[in-house]
Design a protein around this motif. Structure first.
Motif, short mmCIF file in Angstrom:
data_model
loop_
_atom_site.label_atom_id
_atom_site.label_comp_id
_atom_site.label_asym_id
_atom_site.label_seq_id
_atom_site.Cartn_x
_atom_site.Cartn_y
_atom_site.Cartn_z
N GLN A 121 0.83 -1.20 0.00
CA GLN A 121 0.00 0.00 0.00
C GLN A 121 0.87 1.25 0.00
O GLN A 121 1.96 1.25 0.55
CB GLN A 121 -0.89 0.03 1.26
N LEU A 122 0.31 2.33 -0.56
CA LEU A 122 1.03 3.61 -0.55
C LEU A 122 1.09 4.16 0.86
O LEU A 122 0.27 3.85 1.70
CB LEU A 122 0.29 4.62 -1.44
N ARG A 123 2.09 5.00 1.08
CA ARG A 123 2.19 5.68 2.38
C ARG A 123 0.97 6.58 2.58
O ARG A 123 0.40 6.63 3.65
CB ARG A 123 3.46 6.53 2.44
N LYS A 124 0.65 7.33 1.47
CA LYS A 124 -0.56 8.17 1.53
C LYS A 124 -1.53 7.63 0.49
O LYS A 124 -1.37 7.91 -0.70
CB LYS A 124 -0.19 9.61 1.17
N PRO A 125 -2.51 6.89 0.93
CA PRO A 125 -3.46 6.32 -0.04
C PRO A 125 -4.13 7.43 -0.83
O PRO A 125 -4.47 8.46 -0.28
CB PRO A 125 -4.48 5.59 0.85
N ARG A 126 -4.29 7.19 -2.12
CA ARG A 126 -4.89 8.21 -2.98
C ARG A 126 -5.51 7.54 -4.18
O ARG A 126 -5.13 6.42 -4.55
CB ARG A 126 -3.82 9.20 -3.43
N THR A 127 -6.47 8.23 -4.82
CA THR A 127 -7.06 7.69 -6.04
C THR A 127 -6.54 8.50 -7.23
O THR A 127 -6.33 9.72 -7.11
CB THR A 127 -8.59 7.79 -6.02
N ASN A 128 -6.38 7.80 -8.36
CA ASN A 128 -6.07 8.47 -9.62
C ASN A 128 -4.80 9.31 -9.71
O ASN A 128 -4.80 10.36 -10.36
CB ASN A 128 -7.24 9.40 -9.99
N PRO A 129 -3.70 8.90 -9.09
CA PRO A 129 -2.48 9.69 -9.25
C PRO A 129 -1.81 9.35 -10.58
O PRO A 129 -2.23 8.43 -11.27
CB PRO A 129 -1.62 9.19 -8.10
N ALA A 130 -0.76 10.11 -10.91
CA ALA A 130 0.08 9.74 -12.03
C ALA A 130 1.03 8.65 -11.55
O ALA A 130 1.46 8.66 -10.39
CB ALA A 130 0.88 10.95 -12.51
N SER A 139 18.93 -4.77 -12.12
CA SER A 139 18.47 -5.42 -10.90
C SER A 139 17.61 -4.52 -10.03
O SER A 139 17.28 -4.87 -8.90
CB SER A 139 19.68 -5.89 -10.09
N GLN A 140 17.24 -3.34 -10.54
CA GLN A 140 16.45 -2.45 -9.70
C GLN A 140 15.54 -1.55 -10.50
O GLN A 140 15.91 -1.11 -11.60
CB GLN A 140 17.39 -1.59 -8.86
N PHE A 141 14.36 -1.27 -9.98
CA PHE A 141 13.50 -0.26 -10.60
C PHE A 141 12.78 0.51 -9.51
O PHE A 141 12.65 0.05 -8.37
CB PHE A 141 12.49 -0.90 -11.57
N ASN A 142 12.33 1.70 -9.86
CA ASN A 142 11.55 2.53 -8.94
C ASN A 142 10.24 2.90 -9.60
O ASN A 142 10.20 3.19 -10.79
CB ASN A 142 12.29 3.82 -8.59
N VAL A 143 9.17 2.87 -8.81
CA VAL A 143 7.86 3.32 -9.29
C VAL A 143 7.53 4.60 -8.55
O VAL A 143 7.73 4.70 -7.34
CB VAL A 143 6.77 2.26 -9.02
N TYR A 144 7.06 5.60 -9.27
CA TYR A 144 6.70 6.88 -8.67
C TYR A 144 5.21 7.13 -8.79
O TYR A 144 4.60 6.82 -9.81
CB TYR A 144 7.46 8.03 -9.36
N VAL A 145 4.63 7.71 -7.75
CA VAL A 145 3.22 8.06 -7.75
C VAL A 145 3.14 9.53 -7.35
O VAL A 145 3.73 9.94 -6.36
CB VAL A 145 2.46 7.15 -6.76
N ALA A 146 2.42 10.33 -8.14
CA ALA A 146 2.36 11.77 -7.87
C ALA A 146 0.92 12.25 -7.96
O ALA A 146 0.18 11.89 -8.89
CB ALA A 146 3.21 12.53 -8.88
#
Lengths: 357, 146
Positions: A121-130, A139-146
């Motif tokens: 789960q996200l630290r700050k749950p939210r709907t419809n972010p980017a 060996s690594q990837f990052n996912v961003y939510v804004a």
């Protein structure tokens, strides 16, 4: 002999194999199977186009660019009420998000091995972010939510969430990396962007409909900026494409007039390519979508309709070529529906050593 | 097999200011000669020349060396038996660039062939049971559809 060469030697050989040859190498004998499983591909091969029917949850069409063949994969674990967002292309993963008004839940799926995993789960749950992706290394990837919307704790009224969160595939945790100006949170939420592109230290998102515009987050300076898209209010379809580390946009009007622009050092756009007229003529009619990856772009409609690809030439590294590929209307002799699809690109990853799962 | 003594190595002719002690980077044996028994003198000459040029500090010389080696390998259609010898020696002498060029050639011989064909060319004995092989093919049916 060849049966029992040192594993690292064989893995070196296998790193040059395209996916279908690697899959066959795995079947030759036990030792080759084990070495192939721990091979890291050099990704010298063209990416695969993946077509996910929007109304058939468990199907996944893939196009082998070397043999020019279509194959149908079954996706076993993808839950209902999810939608593909983008891919983590170097890792061969599809990123899914939950739909509806529930707080965002992301998950990843490897269509070739059916491995599936929810992200926490996200630290700050939210709907419809980017939602955006950056792959630093194999060996690594990052996912961003804004952005997105969240319920204010006290009043219960919804408000825009002006923070950026990052998921690290190694620690498997979300962290809030910073705040953002409220107007960007609003735009990213209301205009629900598609895939992101990371170029020159900036993570870019483009709005998913006319009038197209681009928002970018500069990782090092922590600043947001907005860019206009060339012909942004007349293009009928458009997508961002990473091109040799630079940001490019492909877009068109009436399916005939398709142009590619590249963002220069001064944040100005230059036209670098135009789709050949003969291809454009065959591509008219219906609603066109497009998707890009480092090394290729695909313009598509539904699964059975012809598609147009603009791709790095295998033999001449600095040349790009236009191809058309036939759509897929049958598999193993069985006729199929002409599914509307969401198109994506990725590099198949057959190695079980992928650390994420 | 005699141990290769780094300090006795063939001098790096591309660099006129070679210090008397090898620099740490040189220990990765880019410059060490790789004598390969049982391959023709022509291939040995090409390999020696590649190693020499690949040790150059000039990137263009190195790139040209790699291209020349690749062209030679393709032109001569180096076969399985020779490849087996060369990759084993390149691997033992830890010459990464030499190894990569020949590994890519081995991969070329595997590409686009069916499983049976690959086994034949490489003299591989199938040690899977029919059930095991069947299960493996089922994991990636798209690779075996023809």
């Amino acid at each position: 002999m060849w049966n029992n060469l040192p594993s690292d030697l064989l893995s070196n050989v296998f790193s040059y194999l395209p996916p279908h040859s690697l899959a066959r190498a795995m079947v030759t004998c036990r030792h080759w199977h084990d070495c192939a499983r721990s091979t890291t591909s050099r990704h010298q091969h063209p990416p695969w186009f993946v077509a996910l029917p929007t109304r058939a949850r468990n199907l996944c069409f893939v196009h082998n660019p070397i043999e020019s063949t279509w194959h149908l994969l079954g996706l076993k674990h993808v839950p209902s009420l999810t939608r593909p967002v983008s891919t983590i292309p170097g890792h061969g993963l599809i990123l899914f998000k939950s739909t509806g008004s529930v707080p965002l839940q992301l998950s990843v799926c490897d269509p070739f091995t059916s491995r599936f995993r929810h992200l926490p789960q996200l630290r700050k749950p939210r709907t419809n972010p980017a939602v955006g992706v950056i792959e630093d290394c194999p060996s690594q990837f990052n996912v961003y939510v804004a952005g997105g919307m969240c319920k204010a704790a006290s009043s219960g009224a919804a408000s825009y969430e002006p923070t950026l969160e990052m998921f690290d595939s190694r620690s498997k945790n979300w962290t809030i990396t910073g705040s953002m100006p409220i107007e960007f949170a609003v735009r990213l939420t209301v205009w629900t962007p598609n895939e992101s592109v990371y170029s020159r230290g900036v993570l870019y998102w483009m709005t998913s409909a006319r009038a197209y515009s681009i928002m970018g987050f500069d990782m090092s300076s922590n600043k947001w900026k907005e860019l206009s898209v060339p012909m942004g209010d007349t293009l009928e379809f458009a997508a961002m494409v990473p091109r040799d580390g630079k940001l490019a946009v492909i877009g068109g009007t009436h399916g005939v007039n398709v142009l590619v622009w590249e963002l220069g050092e001064d944040d100005k756009w230059n036209v670098i390519e135009r789709m050949p007229v003969e291809l454009g003529k065959r591509f008219v009619g219906g609603s066109t979508k497009c998707v890009g990856i480092e090394g290729g772009v695909c313009l598509y409609k539904e699964i059975a309709k012809e598609m147009v690809v603009w791709r790095k030439d295998r033999n001449h590294k600095n040349k790009w070529e236009w191809y058309s590929i036939e759509g897929c209307n049958q598999i193993s002799g069985k006729r199929l529906e002409n599914y509307p699809i969401k198109g994506l690109f990725l590099h198949p990853n057959l190695a079980c050593s992928s650390s994420f799962f | 097999m005699a141990e290769v003594n780094e300090t006795d190595q063939t001098p790096n002719l591309g660099d006129s200011t070679t210090p008397s002690q090898p620099k740490p980077e040189q220990i990765t044996t880019t410059n060490v000669a790789v004598p390969i028994p049982d391959v023709g003198p022509q291939l040995q000459v090409v390999v020696d020349e590649f190693i020499l040029k690949n040790g150059s500090s000039d990137e263009e010389v190195r790139t040209a060396a790699r291209n020349d080696l690749r062209d030679f390998i393709e032109r001569e259609e180096i076969g399985i038996t020779t490849l087996l010898v060369v990759v084993k020696y390149a691997h033992e002498f830890k010459n990464a660039d030499l190894l990569d060029a020949f590994c890519e050639r081995v991969a070329d011989l595997i590409k686009d062939k069916k499983v049976v064909g690959v086994r034949e060319i490489f003299g591989i004995v199938n040690d899977f049971t029919p059930e095991e092989e069947h299960a493996l093919r089922d994991e990636h049916p798209w690779a075996f559809e023809d």
